[in-house]
Design a protein around this motif. Structure first.
Motif, mmCIF file in Angstrom:
data_model
loop_
_atom_site.group_PDB
_atom_site.id
_atom_site.type_symbol
_atom_site.label_atom_id
_atom_site.label_comp_id
_atom_site.label_asym_id
_atom_site.label_seq_id
_atom_site.Cartn_x
_atom_site.Cartn_y
_atom_site.Cartn_z
ATOM 1 N N GLU A 32 8.106 5.422 1.265
ATOM 2 C CA GLU A 32 6.952 4.623 0.819
ATOM 3 C C GLU A 32 5.866 4.565 1.902
ATOM 4 O O GLU A 32 4.682 4.697 1.605
ATOM 5 C CB GLU A 32 7.389 3.206 0.437
ATOM 6 N N ILE A 33 6.274 4.367 3.143
ATOM 7 C CA ILE A 33 5.296 4.326 4.243
ATOM 8 C C ILE A 33 4.591 5.663 4.379
ATOM 9 O O ILE A 33 3.357 5.728 4.532
ATOM 10 C CB ILE A 33 5.988 3.903 5.560
ATOM 11 N N ALA A 34 5.352 6.757 4.318
ATOM 12 C CA ALA A 34 4.751 8.093 4.425
ATOM 13 C C ALA A 34 3.765 8.336 3.284
ATOM 14 O O ALA A 34 2.679 8.902 3.502
ATOM 15 C CB ALA A 34 5.839 9.154 4.426
ATOM 16 N N LEU A 35 4.122 7.899 2.074
ATOM 17 C CA LEU A 35 3.207 8.077 0.944
ATOM 18 C C LEU A 35 1.961 7.212 1.083
ATOM 19 O O LEU A 35 0.860 7.641 0.730
ATOM 20 C CB LEU A 35 3.934 7.766 -0.372
ATOM 21 N N PHE A 36 2.117 5.986 1.606
ATOM 22 C CA PHE A 36 0.945 5.136 1.839
ATOM 23 C C PHE A 36 -0.012 5.784 2.825
ATOM 24 O O PHE A 36 -1.224 5.802 2.608
ATOM 25 C CB PHE A 36 1.364 3.754 2.359
ATOM 26 N N ILE A 39 -1.421 9.265 1.043
ATOM 27 C CA ILE A 39 -2.334 9.034 -0.084
ATOM 28 C C ILE A 39 -3.496 8.143 0.341
ATOM 29 O O ILE A 39 -4.641 8.370 -0.052
ATOM 30 C CB ILE A 39 -1.568 8.442 -1.279
ATOM 31 N N GLY A 40 -3.206 7.148 1.190
ATOM 32 C CA GLY A 40 -4.282 6.286 1.685
ATOM 33 C C GLY A 40 -5.299 7.067 2.503
ATOM 34 O O GLY A 40 -6.500 6.797 2.441
ATOM 35 N N GLY A 41 -4.838 8.047 3.275
ATOM 36 C CA GLY A 41 -5.765 8.882 4.034
ATOM 37 C C GLY A 41 -6.603 9.772 3.139
ATOM 38 O O GLY A 41 -7.756 10.091 3.444
ATOM 39 N N ALA A 42 -6.031 10.173 2.003
ATOM 40 C CA ALA A 42 -6.752 11.069 1.100
ATOM 41 C C ALA A 42 -7.751 10.331 0.214
ATOM 42 O O ALA A 42 -8.861 10.825 -0.014
ATOM 43 C CB ALA A 42 -5.756 11.836 0.233
ATOM 44 N N ILE A 43 -7.384 9.163 -0.300
ATOM 45 C CA ILE A 43 -8.275 8.473 -1.238
ATOM 46 C C ILE A 43 -8.978 7.260 -0.634
ATOM 47 O O ILE A 43 -9.871 6.701 -1.261
ATOM 48 C CB ILE A 43 -7.520 8.064 -2.527
ATOM 49 N N GLY A 44 -8.574 6.844 0.534
ATOM 50 C CA GLY A 44 -9.241 5.719 1.182
ATOM 51 C C GLY A 44 -8.489 4.414 0.990
ATOM 52 O O GLY A 44 -7.664 4.263 0.080
ATOM 53 N N LEU A 50 -6.507 -0.859 -4.540
ATOM 54 C CA LEU A 50 -6.780 -1.052 -5.958
ATOM 55 C C LEU A 50 -5.649 -0.481 -6.822
ATOM 56 O O LEU A 50 -5.220 -1.117 -7.789
ATOM 57 C CB LEU A 50 -8.110 -0.394 -6.329
ATOM 58 N N VAL A 51 -5.137 0.688 -6.459
ATOM 59 C CA VAL A 51 -4.033 1.294 -7.210
ATOM 60 C C VAL A 51 -2.785 0.431 -7.106
ATOM 61 O O VAL A 51 -2.110 0.159 -8.108
ATOM 62 C CB VAL A 51 -3.760 2.735 -6.704
ATOM 63 N N VAL A 52 -2.464 -0.034 -5.898
ATOM 64 C CA VAL A 52 -1.248 -0.835 -5.701
ATOM 65 C C VAL A 52 -1.354 -2.162 -6.442
ATOM 66 O O VAL A 52 -0.412 -2.577 -7.136
ATOM 67 C CB VAL A 52 -0.998 -1.047 -4.192
ATOM 68 N N ILE A 53 -2.473 -2.828 -6.346
ATOM 69 C CA ILE A 53 -2.648 -4.109 -7.036
ATOM 70 C C ILE A 53 -2.713 -3.897 -8.549
ATOM 71 O O ILE A 53 -2.131 -4.664 -9.322
ATOM 72 C CB ILE A 53 -3.898 -4.844 -6.512
ATOM 73 N N GLY A 54 -3.379 -2.835 -8.977
ATOM 74 C CA GLY A 54 -3.484 -2.538 -10.411
ATOM 75 C C GLY A 54 -2.138 -2.259 -11.052
ATOM 76 O O GLY A 54 -1.854 -2.744 -12.153
ATOM 77 N N THR A 55 -1.301 -1.488 -10.372
ATOM 78 C CA THR A 55 0.017 -1.212 -10.946
ATOM 79 C C THR A 55 0.896 -2.469 -10.942
ATOM 80 O O THR A 55 1.723 -2.647 -11.831
ATOM 81 C CB THR A 55 0.732 -0.067 -10.214
ATOM 82 N N PRO A 104 5.237 -2.958 -4.585
ATOM 83 C CA PRO A 104 4.169 -2.138 -3.995
ATOM 84 C C PRO A 104 4.726 -0.820 -3.455
ATOM 85 O O PRO A 104 5.737 -0.795 -2.772
ATOM 86 C CB PRO A 104 3.628 -3.020 -2.867
ATOM 87 N N GLY A 105 4.064 0.249 -3.808
ATOM 88 C CA GLY A 105 4.466 1.556 -3.312
ATOM 89 C C GLY A 105 4.220 2.630 -4.350
ATOM 90 O O GLY A 105 4.276 2.381 -5.556
ATOM 91 N N PHE A 106 3.951 3.827 -3.870
ATOM 92 C CA PHE A 106 3.658 4.928 -4.776
ATOM 93 C C PHE A 106 4.925 5.521 -5.384
ATOM 94 O O PHE A 106 4.917 5.949 -6.536
ATOM 95 C CB PHE A 106 2.855 6.012 -4.040
#
Length: 160
Positions: A32-36, A39-44, A50-55, A104-106
């Protein structure tokens, strides 16, 4: 004077966690940390939040909506004297999907979204049923004991 010995002390049976489960518990937060980070580096940052709160909000909405709907579907299946196993399993997997979306997590979001797919839920229910060896409820067959003896009985309903 020597104290009397009444036998060996009781051995506490500690249940150990199987190694694959332990490895999964260790790997899950790291993934989860690696994905954060990736993905956080790629999309900001803001889009990631917004994605984490939205899901999470979507998971809460699904859990609220599915809770009553699953109970009603289960009640309907049992009222029609049909096997409620499919409805119960489907409701449980939908609730698990909602809980995974809330976390929370991708990776958890991805797994929760996968569980929302009806064909995957049906395949999982079939696999679990086969693995656990669940017997289906049949109302046209008399209840039998393991030794094959049929117990017939009558009842009288008493008002309280």
């Amino acid at each position: 004077m020597v104290a009397p010995v009444y036998g060996a002390p009781p051995v506490l049976a500690l249940r150990t966690i199987p190694m694959p489960v332990f490895a999964l518990l260790l790997a899950w937060p790291l993934i989860e940390i690696a994905l954060f980070v990736t993905i956080g580096g790629a999309i900001g940052l803001w889009l990631t939040l917004l994605v984490v709160i939205g899901t999470g909000v979507l998971g809460v909405a699904l859990l609220r909506r599915q809770g009553l709907r699953s109970a009603e579907r289960l009640r309907q299946q049992m009222g029609e004297m049909r096997d409620p196993l499919g409805a119960a399993g489907d409701g449980a997997l939908r609730a698990l999907a909602a809980l995974l979306l809330i976390l929370p997590g991708f990776l958890t979001d991805f797994l929760g979204a996968l569980l929302l797919l009806p064909p995957l839920r049906a395949a999982l229910i079939a696999q679990i049923t086969r693995r656990v060896g669940m017997a289906s409820m049949r109302s046209d067959q008399p209840a039998r004991r393991a030794d094959g003896i049929v117990i017939d009985g009558e009842f009288v309903e008493v008002d309280p």
